[in-house]
Design a protein around this motif. Structure first.
Motif, mmCIF file in Angstrom:
data_model
loop_
_atom_site.group_PDB
_atom_site.id
_atom_site.type_symbol
_atom_site.label_atom_id
_atom_site.label_comp_id
_atom_site.label_asym_id
_atom_site.label_seq_id
_atom_site.Cartn_x
_atom_site.Cartn_y
_atom_site.Cartn_z
ATOM 1 N N CYS A 135 -43.260 129.125 -90.090
ATOM 2 C CA CYS A 135 -43.851 128.077 -90.920
ATOM 3 C C CYS A 135 -42.804 127.017 -91.249
ATOM 4 O O CYS A 135 -41.597 127.290 -91.225
ATOM 5 C CB CYS A 135 -44.462 128.669 -92.185
ATOM 6 S SG CYS A 135 -43.295 129.005 -93.523
ATOM 7 N N PRO A 194 -47.590 127.158 -94.817
ATOM 8 C CA PRO A 194 -46.549 127.595 -95.761
ATOM 9 C C PRO A 194 -46.980 128.660 -96.752
ATOM 10 O O PRO A 194 -46.125 129.358 -97.316
ATOM 11 C CB PRO A 194 -46.164 126.292 -96.477
ATOM 12 C CG PRO A 194 -46.510 125.209 -95.521
ATOM 13 C CD PRO A 194 -47.740 125.683 -94.817
ATOM 14 N N GLY A 254 -47.697 121.987 -96.552
ATOM 15 C CA GLY A 254 -48.977 122.463 -96.048
ATOM 16 C C GLY A 254 -50.147 121.530 -96.277
ATOM 17 O O GLY A 254 -51.281 121.883 -95.952
#
Length: 438
Positions: A135, A194, A254
């Motif tokens: 991520c 994330p 995100g």
């Protein structure tokens, strides 16, 4: 002179000449620098080089011996070109772990491959993982095999999520039956969000978001499929067409997904998968996207043959942004011209991209060139350490280079304009039972 002396003289002489040539070109203009330097024939030195590389990789070799070997047999790309068609192995994913170890996926996305973990001069094959991704916040990892995708909290950490592959029937237009995929998609990228609750799958079969309740298709979009049906370009009982030059990125928080393929403009969705921006490229085919580490900017590259151009956008300008190809819009300035980008990273105030000609190219957020560093062959994967001091880059020639940024010096065999020290490189070649450290 023996083979070792000839190799050293040829490699160092060429590096010195080409660095001086580039310095003159940047200073005086490329029309005023004369003929580009050429390296003398070195094909007869390849067999002795290979023997020496295998000898220095024998068990028991220490770091000082390896350093002395690199001084005697300095790394180079140009002399190895006769071998690369048969030997080159693409390395399509990299991750520098916080403990200094390195993960690499060996093999092109469309090939069967494997994942290795490198700790100093030691290499371990990771069993049961065919592809991986991390991520943008550096916490969660996605680990894929034919059974599906697992999300783990940190490398070697606990599993937090298990996700199924898409079927290929997701988000089809009404009245379309489609045809399910015969096998799981081959990931080009695999990016956990994330929060660790979803994974962005980028593949030639489509771009999907994998979640606990199933997969959502992002590309080709429903609108694209409906248009293809209306134009007779796609049969309703067939599977959606494949993508080319598919790519995507998730912002560190995100909130944003940047994505695209060769058909259409650069696209940005929000975390709810709703379209927020369509941005006209400054090249023919959208090819790459990357958010800055602080999430304040995003860059988009578009290519034409082996060249390309990269534009930048402030994330604050994304909602509602709608520009055409080659738009002269102050919100989408061109930051870099010339590079067809396959991989990139960001550190404070600086984007570093790898291009199709084997160069790492650094530029700031205003588009000012900082430095360049030559590895050779297409740069296909990159990562940078959390402190921004170590860069790793891999190429289609099977090179994996580890570079100390801002070292204040460079080895005499390096080609480039920055004061960065390439510590070593691995060779992952087809005929080698084990990779060689150079």
């Amino acid at each position: 002179m023996n083979a070792q002396q000839q190799w050293k003289n040829q490699v160092l002489g060429y590096a010195e000449a080409i660095n001086a040539f580039v310095e003159r070109g940047l200073r005086d203009g490329w029309d005023n620098v004369g003929e580009e330097p050429q390296m003398a024939p070195t094909k007869h030195l390849l067999a002795p080089l290979r023997q020496a590389l295998q000898a220095i990789n024998a068990p028991g070799t220490n770091a000082a011996e390896r350093e002395a070997f690199r001084a005697d047999w300095p790394p180079a790309h140009l002399p190895l070109i006769p071998l690369l068609d048969a030997e080159g192995t693409q390395i399509c994913a990299l991750a520098l772990l916080d403990d200094g170890c390195l993960l690499a996926r060996i093999g092109a996305p469309y090939q069967e491959g494997h994942v290795v973990r490198i700790d100093g001069d030691r290499l371990e094959h990771i069993v049961g993982v065919d592809f991986f991704g991390r991520c943008p916040a550096r916490r969660y990892f996605a680990l894929a095999n034919t059974q599906g995708v697992r999300v783990v909290d940190g490398w070697g950490g606990p599993e937090v999520l298990r996700l199924a592959w898409p079927t290929g029937l997701e988000d089809l237009p009404e009245g379309v039956s489609g045809r399910a995929l015969d096998s799981p998609p081959a990931p080009t990228q695999l990016i956990p969000f994330p929060d660790g609750r979803r994974v962005l799958l980028v593949s030639g079969e489509g771009i999907f978001v994998l979640g606990e309740t199933g997969a959502r298709r992002l590309l080709p979009s429903r609108e694209q499929m409906e248009e293809a049906l209306a134009n007779g370009d796609w049969e309703a009982d067939d599977m959606p067409w494949g993508l080319s030059m598919e790519h995507a990125a998730i912002s560190p928080d995100g909130r944003w997904i940047a994505l695209g393929c060769q058909d259409g403009r650069h696209l940005v969705l929000d975390a709810d998968l709703q379209p927020q921006a369509q941005i006209g490229p400054v090249g023919e085919y959208p090819h790459f996207a990357l958010f800055s580490r602080d999430g304040s900017r995003v860059i988009f590259n578009a290519c034409h043959f082996y060249n390309g151009a990269t534009l930048g956008v402030a994330v604050a300008d994304l909602p509602g942004l709608d520009t055409d190809y080659y738009a002269d819009d102050p919100r989408t300035p061109t930051l870099q011209e010339g590079a067809r980008v396959y991989a990139g990273v960001h550190r404070d105030g600086e984007f570093i991209v790898g291009d199709a000609h084997g160069y790492l190219r650094a530029f700031d957020e205003r588009g000012e060139e900082r430095w360049q560093h030559f590895i050779g062959s297409t740069v296909g994967a990159m990562d940078i350490s959390a402190d921004g001091k170590t860069l790793v880059a891999a190429t289609c020639a099977g090179f994996l280079s580890v570079i100390e940024l801002d070292a204040g010096r460079k080895a005499p065999w390096q080609i480039g304009t920055g004061e960065h020290l390439e510590r070593h490189r691995w060779l992952f070649w087809q005929s080698l039972p084990q990779p060689l450290l150079w």
